[in-house]
Scaffold this motif. Structure first.
Motif, PDB file in Angstrom:
ATOM      1  N   LEU A   1      35.508  39.539  27.914  1.00 52.08           N
ATOM      2  CA  LEU A   1      36.317  40.159  28.958  1.00 52.08           C
ATOM      3  C   LEU A   1      37.193  41.275  28.408  1.00 52.08           C
ATOM      4  O   LEU A   1      37.377  42.304  29.065  1.00 52.08           O
ATOM      5  CB  LEU A   1      37.176  39.088  29.644  1.00 52.08           C
ATOM      6  N   ARG A   2      37.711  41.111  27.202  1.00 50.00           N
ATOM      7  CA  ARG A   2      38.604  42.141  26.671  1.00 50.00           C
ATOM      8  C   ARG A   2      37.892  43.466  26.437  1.00 50.00           C
ATOM      9  O   ARG A   2      38.539  44.508  26.298  1.00 50.00           O
ATOM     10  CB  ARG A   2      39.272  41.654  25.378  1.00 50.00           C
ATOM     11  N   ARG A   3      36.545  43.467  26.405  1.00 51.75           N
ATOM     12  CA  ARG A   3      35.788  44.706  26.203  1.00 51.75           C
ATOM     13  C   ARG A   3      35.062  45.141  27.465  1.00 51.75           C
ATOM     14  O   ARG A   3      34.361  46.158  27.462  1.00 51.75           O
ATOM     15  CB  ARG A   3      34.765  44.522  25.088  1.00 51.75           C
ATOM     16  N   ALA A   4      35.220  44.396  28.551  1.00 51.33           N
ATOM     17  CA  ALA A   4      34.457  44.677  29.770  1.00 51.33           C
ATOM     18  C   ALA A   4      34.884  46.001  30.396  1.00 51.33           C
ATOM     19  O   ALA A   4      36.077  46.294  30.510  1.00 51.33           O
ATOM     20  CB  ALA A   4      34.656  43.549  30.770  1.00 51.33           C
ATOM     21  N   ARG A   5      33.888  46.765  30.803  1.00 52.70           N
ATOM     22  CA  ARG A   5      34.117  47.963  31.607  1.00 52.70           C
ATOM     23  C   ARG A   5      33.356  47.744  32.913  1.00 52.70           C
ATOM     24  O   ARG A   5      32.148  47.560  32.919  1.00 52.70           O
ATOM     25  CB  ARG A   5      33.668  49.235  30.881  1.00 52.70           C
ATOM     26  N   ILE A   6      34.108  47.738  34.009  1.00 51.62           N
ATOM     27  CA  ILE A   6      33.633  47.210  35.278  1.00 51.62           C
ATOM     28  C   ILE A   6      33.575  48.313  36.326  1.00 51.62           C
ATOM     29  O   ILE A   6      34.517  49.096  36.458  1.00 51.62           O
ATOM     30  CB  ILE A   6      34.566  46.073  35.760  1.00 51.62           C
ATOM     31  N   GLN A   7      32.474  48.359  37.069  1.00 50.96           N
ATOM     32  CA  GLN A   7      32.299  49.294  38.171  1.00 50.96           C
ATOM     33  C   GLN A   7      32.375  48.501  39.474  1.00 50.96           C
ATOM     34  O   GLN A   7      31.563  47.607  39.723  1.00 50.96           O
ATOM     35  CB  GLN A   7      30.942  49.992  38.063  1.00 50.96           C
ATOM     36  N   GLU A   8      33.372  48.804  40.297  1.00 50.34           N
ATOM     37  CA  GLU A   8      33.583  48.074  41.543  1.00 50.34           C
ATOM     38  C   GLU A   8      32.901  48.812  42.698  1.00 50.34           C
ATOM     39  O   GLU A   8      33.147  49.999  42.915  1.00 50.34           O
ATOM     40  CB  GLU A   8      35.090  47.962  41.804  1.00 50.34           C
ATOM     41  N   LEU A   9      32.041  48.096  43.451  1.00 55.97           N
ATOM     42  CA  LEU A   9      31.395  48.751  44.589  1.00 55.97           C
ATOM     43  C   LEU A   9      31.136  47.788  45.730  1.00 55.97           C
ATOM     44  O   LEU A   9      31.091  46.577  45.557  1.00 55.97           O
ATOM     45  CB  LEU A   9      30.107  49.463  44.173  1.00 55.97           C
ATOM     46  N   GLN A  10      30.970  48.368  46.896  1.00 52.18           N
ATOM     47  CA  GLN A  10      30.651  47.606  48.103  1.00 52.18           C
ATOM     48  C   GLN A  10      29.166  47.773  48.393  1.00 52.18           C
ATOM     49  O   GLN A  10      28.608  48.864  48.214  1.00 52.18           O
ATOM     50  CB  GLN A  10      31.498  48.128  49.265  1.00 52.18           C
TER      51      GLN A  10
ATOM     52  N   GLY B   1      55.364  44.777  30.305  1.00 51.02           N
ATOM     53  CA  GLY B   1      54.378  44.048  29.514  1.00 51.02           C
ATOM     54  C   GLY B   1      54.462  42.568  29.796  1.00 51.02           C
ATOM     55  O   GLY B   1      55.543  41.982  29.748  1.00 51.02           O
ATOM     56  N   TYR B   2      53.319  41.958  30.115  1.00 48.44           N
ATOM     57  CA  TYR B   2      53.334  40.522  30.402  1.00 48.44           C
ATOM     58  C   TYR B   2      52.186  39.771  29.732  1.00 48.44           C
ATOM     59  O   TYR B   2      52.141  38.537  29.769  1.00 48.44           O
ATOM     60  CB  TYR B   2      53.284  40.275  31.908  1.00 48.44           C
ATOM     61  N   ALA B   3      51.254  40.467  29.104  1.00 56.71           N
ATOM     62  CA  ALA B   3      50.068  39.813  28.537  1.00 56.71           C
ATOM     63  C   ALA B   3      50.387  39.182  27.183  1.00 56.71           C
ATOM     64  O   ALA B   3      51.170  39.718  26.395  1.00 56.71           O
ATOM     65  CB  ALA B   3      48.938  40.816  28.384  1.00 56.71           C
ATOM     66  N   ALA B   4      49.726  38.047  26.919  1.00 62.60           N
ATOM     67  CA  ALA B   4      49.865  37.391  25.616  1.00 62.60           C
ATOM     68  C   ALA B   4      48.828  37.887  24.629  1.00 62.60           C
ATOM     69  O   ALA B   4      49.025  37.787  23.417  1.00 62.60           O
ATOM     70  CB  ALA B   4      49.744  35.876  25.778  1.00 62.60           C
ATOM     71  N   ALA B   5      47.717  38.419  25.142  1.00 62.99           N
ATOM     72  CA  ALA B   5      46.640  38.917  24.290  1.00 62.99           C
ATOM     73  C   ALA B   5      45.834  39.936  25.080  1.00 62.99           C
ATOM     74  O   ALA B   5      45.830  39.916  26.317  1.00 62.99           O
ATOM     75  CB  ALA B   5      45.738  37.772  23.833  1.00 62.99           C
ATOM     76  N   PRO B   6      45.131  40.848  24.382  1.00 65.88           N
ATOM     77  CA  PRO B   6      44.236  41.758  25.108  1.00 65.88           C
ATOM     78  C   PRO B   6      43.197  40.938  25.883  1.00 65.88           C
ATOM     79  O   PRO B   6      42.606  40.000  25.351  1.00 65.88           O
ATOM     80  CB  PRO B   6      43.583  42.564  23.987  1.00 65.88           C
ATOM     81  N   GLY B   7      43.014  41.271  27.127  1.00 66.31           N
ATOM     82  CA  GLY B   7      42.139  40.484  27.989  1.00 66.31           C
ATOM     83  C   GLY B   7      42.902  39.764  29.076  1.00 66.31           C
ATOM     84  O   GLY B   7      42.318  39.302  30.047  1.00 66.31           O
ATOM     85  N   ASP B   8      44.229  39.695  28.949  1.00 71.96           N
ATOM     86  CA  ASP B   8      45.045  39.072  29.991  1.00 71.96           C
ATOM     87  C   ASP B   8      45.323  40.029  31.151  1.00 71.96           C
ATOM     88  O   ASP B   8      45.617  39.577  32.258  1.00 71.96           O
ATOM     89  CB  ASP B   8      46.393  38.617  29.423  1.00 71.96           C
TER      90      ASP B   8
ATOM     91  N   GLN C   1      43.061  48.797  25.442  1.00 73.52           N
ATOM     92  CA  GLN C   1      42.667  47.460  25.025  1.00 73.52           C
ATOM     93  C   GLN C   1      42.533  46.604  26.288  1.00 73.52           C
ATOM     94  O   GLN C   1      43.227  46.808  27.271  1.00 73.52           O
ATOM     95  CB  GLN C   1      43.724  46.862  24.097  1.00 73.52           C
ATOM     96  N   GLY C   2      41.647  45.614  26.244  1.00 77.44           N
ATOM     97  CA  GLY C   2      41.474  44.751  27.404  1.00 77.44           C
ATOM     98  C   GLY C   2      40.487  45.330  28.400  1.00 77.44           C
ATOM     99  O   GLY C   2      39.983  46.449  28.233  1.00 77.44           O
ATOM    100  N   PRO C   3      40.172  44.574  29.469  1.00 82.34           N
ATOM    101  CA  PRO C   3      39.188  45.019  30.456  1.00 82.34           C
ATOM    102  C   PRO C   3      39.716  46.168  31.301  1.00 82.34           C
ATOM    103  O   PRO C   3      40.927  46.339  31.459  1.00 82.34           O
ATOM    104  CB  PRO C   3      38.965  43.766  31.306  1.00 82.34           C
ATOM    105  N   ALA C   4      38.781  46.947  31.843  1.00 84.79           N
ATOM    106  CA  ALA C   4      39.148  48.056  32.720  1.00 84.79           C
ATOM    107  C   ALA C   4      38.149  48.142  33.857  1.00 84.79           C
ATOM    108  O   ALA C   4      36.970  47.848  33.695  1.00 84.79           O
ATOM    109  CB  ALA C   4      39.190  49.372  31.950  1.00 84.79           C
ATOM    110  N   LEU C   5      38.643  48.575  35.002  1.00 84.57           N
ATOM    111  CA  LEU C   5      37.823  48.682  36.211  1.00 84.57           C
ATOM    112  C   LEU C   5      37.986  50.059  36.814  1.00 84.57           C
ATOM    113  O   LEU C   5      39.083  50.648  36.773  1.00 84.57           O
ATOM    114  CB  LEU C   5      38.247  47.601  37.204  1.00 84.57           C
ATOM    115  N   SER C   6      36.897  50.592  37.365  1.00 88.92           N
ATOM    116  CA  SER C   6      36.982  51.827  38.145  1.00 88.92           C
ATOM    117  C   SER C   6      36.176  51.653  39.418  1.00 88.92           C
ATOM    118  O   SER C   6      35.196  50.915  39.462  1.00 88.92           O
ATOM    119  CB  SER C   6      36.464  53.029  37.349  1.00 88.92           C
TER     120      SER C   6
END
Length: 874
Positions: A261-270, A633-640, A685-690
């Motif tokens: 999850l920390r490396r995920a690059r996500i494409q959001e679509l309908q 900042g609220y994450a404990a680790a990349p991926g939160d 760092q961490g997941p990202a969505l577009s």
């Protein structure tokens, strides 16, 4: 989502639309006394009743036609009861007389009142909420049972949890089949013959309904349905393991390699957006569009996958209430929409007239949680939707993409006796979250559910596991996850982790989970339970959307009345527009530098304990930087924390920049700012969505809430010759009319409708950044300590350049130059080091970026205007 308010506005309208559809079931009832006005008493377990507003004196529960009594004496909540019901701690509590506790099973199956003599000799009564005592009596025993259709050697057993029902029967084959009640669990069952397979059915549930004050026989579908007839009129006795429902190669499906999850690059679509306007698709608007290997849409998804996109996140694809599923029943705008002016209000008016009956909706109005939506199937009648959903997953996996489902367990399309209420017509008052007066909570937009109750929590877990096992879904995004208990989401994680390829055909531990951790409504601040909110989910490996950097990149808030308020990627201070909301230059500069601090924290993965020098020159932790009164900042680790610059809610990124950039900004520079904004998430760092199409400058013609705006405003245009969607008329008046004065001059300006050069260039430049992320291990650091060691912002402090962020990450230096001028950033500590523009940019799509340079003797990085440049030590 981009925030709770947007979901509230959107889904309130969804419910109104749902009411216009034909009834899916019916009810019969005999006349009875009117209901109690309120239900101020709550029977939280077999021993205890809490009654808001009662005297602390003897009271009683009354039930049945002869008003049988359960005696109550003043008492207190035990520590465990206070922990389970913190919002009730301050209310009067009563203890059930031990001699009467055996009456509880009978009491919950009919009219139930709490009664008390008042100090003046009068009598007061109120209704009684019973979810707590139902869990105590039945839920703990029923939570491991199998519900819905269950097949054994071809013979089905149908089971439904209905502990308060007088009787339950099965309506099948034009006849009524009695069902037997298990008094231990409250589950009603019937075993059928082999020839029941494939047949439609409903339950006939005879039950006391407090909201109408009488006993009702509800004809209702199965909440654990595995298949449905068209428009959800009947459930189908369907075995998802039936080989006829498995497309060719299903059992041997090879998935792309799992991505943490920390490396995920996500494409959001309908699903409908994806293909409905794609002239190269053989299945426009359907699940099967993802099997069209040679369509423009699938070609683009494959190119994103090759560049480093790892997941496609599908907006809700479970059965929802607002769309007629048969094409013949779907209304279409009766106007020549293309003939109207780009700033006309005619398009939105025409689309609005058919919106409640057309084929379009985002689907955040759940009807049956575990059946694919029928309007996306070639035939909504029967289990074809199961086969085609599975073929969609195959198509995406074959393109190199894993599949995420957007799931919406926090509310239902309706409650009470509404035709689109399923759960509440089987166990009235249980599955929906009730307020202290007995009314249904609606802070989510519509009728909220109560996953804190045992059997609603079980439904969430069981449904997710079914999608994972039977449909091979690779991830889940939880809508308004903060309205779930943290324990419920962790139970989902535990159930998925137990799935193995050998036993279940899937690797549950590779399935990713993330959601909206917003903190609001009746559950806010852990009022009822420990919520699955941003801060509470830190350290669980389940990510939450982070709005911190999003707002800093775009500027202002999604809910600003003035859409021209600027941010880092929209020209604040460095390229100001005429909006008075931006303040004077001094105010702009200060806000921009604070925005840069928020973006820096975002680039670390939103880490709470990451320490850096902020724009005031102080050493601070991420948690010490302010975001609207909350820790940034609220994450404990990349991926939160999940980074994003735009999603389906609110204006698309292109539309937000259309409002915010000076109107004279040309198409090429708009594309450059789009890439720079997307890069703040893509290179974090961490997941990202577009949002799908953002790399193509996607526009919805400035519509900030397009959930019901039809294909005209929502469709993706994969071929640049079709434009990007800008200038398709003023956006729908509902939710947008206050911005029409700002929108008209923009939509009328032909310079804001980009051509192929700008669209193609933006997409190619973005894909170069994805490739850099995918090929550089430094973007996938696993712990706060590793990020602290490898990542720094060496030019931060009082003298940092407004509009420029320089990040050092291992052997990389990344410069985000959001200004309209070339910038030089000198890192004295690197003087004499060998750095050069990253090869993927030096030989990449953007000729302007190739002019970025590094002066070795001084350690100076020179970056063109409106450019993100990545340098690598060689």
């Amino acid at each position: 989502m981009n925030g709770p308010l947007r979901r509230t506005v959107a889904a309130m309208a969804l419910v109104l639309c749902a009411a216009a559809l034909p009834a899916a079931s019916s009810a019969t009832a005999a006349p009875a006394p009117p209901p109690a006005d309120q239900a101020l008493a709550q029977w939280i377990d077999r021993d205890t009743v809490v009654w808001k507003g009662a005297e602390h004196a003897a009271a009683q529960l009354e039930f049945g036609t002869h008003r049988k009594r359960i005696r109550l004496t003043p008492g207190t909540l035990s520590p465990s009861e206070r922990l389970a019901h913190p919002h009730l701690t301050g209310y009067p509590a009563f203890t059930v007389d031990p001699r009467d506790r055996g009456l509880a099973p009978a009491a919950v199956r009919g009219r139930l009142l709490a009664a008390q003599r008042t100090a003046d000799g009068g009598r007061t009564t109120t209704g009684v909420q019973i979810p707590g005592v139902l869990d105590d009596l039945y839920g703990t025993r029923a939570q491991h049972a199998t519900l819905g259709p269950d097949f054994d050697h071809g013979r089905p057993t149908l089971s439904v949890w209905a502990p308060t029902a007088r009787t339950v029967a099965l309506e099948l084959d034009g006849r009524t089949v009695p069902m037997r009640r298990d008094d231990t669990t409250g589950i009603w069952r019937v075993r059928g013959a082999r020839d029941w397979a494939g047949k439609p059915y409903r339950y006939l549930v005879t039950v006391w309904v407090p909201s109408v004050g009488r006993t009702v026989t509800n004809k209702v579908t199965d909440p654990y349905s595995t298949a449905l007839t068209a428009d959800s009129a009947r459930s189908l006795v369907t075995d998802l393991d039936d080989p006829k429902l498995a497309p060719a190669g299903w059992s041997r499906l090879t998935k792309p390699a799992a991505v943490p999850l920390r490396r995920a690059r996500i494409q959001e679509l309908q699903i409908r957006d994806f293909s409905v306007a794609d002239r190269t698709s053989r299945h426009p608007g359907r699940y099967l569009a993802f099997t069209d290997r040679h369509s423009d849409g699938m070609g683009h998804l494959r190119s994103l996958a090759r560049s480093g996109t790892s997941y496609v996140h599908l907006l809700p694809a479970f059965d929802f209430a607002t769309t007629p599923e048969r094409p013949a029943d779907q209304a279409r705008p009766g106007c020549d929409l293309a003939s109207y002016a780009p700033d006309s209000d005619r398009q939105q008016d025409c689309v609005g007239k058919t919106a409640a009956r057309d084929a379009y909706n985002w689907g955040y109005d759940p009807l049956h949680y575990t059946v694919p939506e029928g309007s996306y199937a070639s035939d909504p009648e029967g289990p074809a939707r199961t086969v085609e959903f599975r073929r969609m997953v195959q198509g995406l996996n074959g393109a190199g993409l894993r599949t995420v489902m957007d799931v919406v367990y926090n509310h239902t399309a309706a409650s009470g006796q509404d035709p689109h209420s399923v759960l509440d017509r089987i166990v009235p008052g249980y599955y929906q979250r009730l307020m202290d007066d007995g009314s249904v909570a609606t802070s989510t937009c519509c009728s909220g559910t109560a996953p804190e109750h045992t059997m609603m929590g079980k439904l969430v877990v069981d449904s997710v596991v079914t999608w994972a096992k039977e449909y091979k879904v690779d991830g889940f995004r939880f809508d308004l996850m903060g309205h779930h208990p943290k324990a419920n989401i962790l139970a989902v994680r535990k159930a998925l982790d137990a799935l193995t390829p050998r036993k279940d055909g899937v690797d549950g531990q590779s399935i990713v989970l993330y959601g909206e951790g917003w903190n609001f409504g009746e559950a806010a601040n852990d009022a009822r339970f420990v919520q699955a909110t941003q801060r509470n989910m830190a350290g669980t490996g389940i990510a939450t959307f982070s709005d911190r950097a999003r707002d800093a990149v775009r500027g202002g808030s999604p809910f600003d009345g003035d859409p021209g308020i600027q941010g880092f990627a929209s020209g604040l201070y460095t390229d100001p527009n005429s909006s008075k909301g931006n303040g004077n230059p001094s105010e702009q500069r200060a806000r921009l530098l604070h925005y840069q601090d928020l973006i820096k924290i975002g680039l670390t993965g939103n880490l709470a304990d990451y320490t850096f020098t902020d724009s005031t020159g102080h050493r601070v932790k991420g948690s010490g930087v302010d975001y609207n009164g909350a820790p940034a900042g609220y994450a404990a680790a990349p991926g939160d924390a999940l980074a994003y610059a735009d999603a389906h809610d609110n204006e698309t990124l292109y539309d937000a920049l259309a409002y915010k950039l000076p109107q004279h900004t040309d198409a090429a520079d708009r594309g450059r700012m789009q890439v720079l904004a997307l890069a703040t998430a893509a290179l974090s760092q961490g997941p990202a969505l577009s949002q799908a199409g953002s790399d193509l400058l996607r526009s919805k013609s400035l519509d900030r809430n397009s959930f019901d705006s039809g294909d005209w405003f929502n469709a993706l245009h994969w071929n640049c010759a079709d434009g990007n969607g800008f200038g398709r008329g003023l956006p729908p008046a509902a939710g947008n009319k206050d911005k029409w004065p700002y929108a008209r001059p923009l939509l009328a300006d032909p310079a804001l409708r980009p051509g192929c050069a700008a669209i193609d260039h933006t997409s190619a430049a973005y894909r170069d950044l994805l490739r850099i992320h995918a090929t550089e291990p430094a973007f996938g650091l696993a712990t706060t300590a590793r990020v602290q060691s490898a990542l720094s912002f060496p030019l931060s402090g009082k003298d940092e350049t407004p509009g420029v962020i320089t990040m050092r990450l291992g052997n990389l230096v990344v410069v985000f130059n959001a200004t309209p001028h070339r910038q030089a950033q000198t890192l004295h500590a690197l003087a004499g080091e060998h750095y050069a523009l990253h090869p993927l940019q030096a030989h990449g799509a953007d000729r302007t970026t190739t002019t970025a340079s590094y002066d070795r003797p001084s350690g100076t990085f020179n970056v063109p205007a409106r450019t993100v440049a990545v340098f690598r030590r060689g």
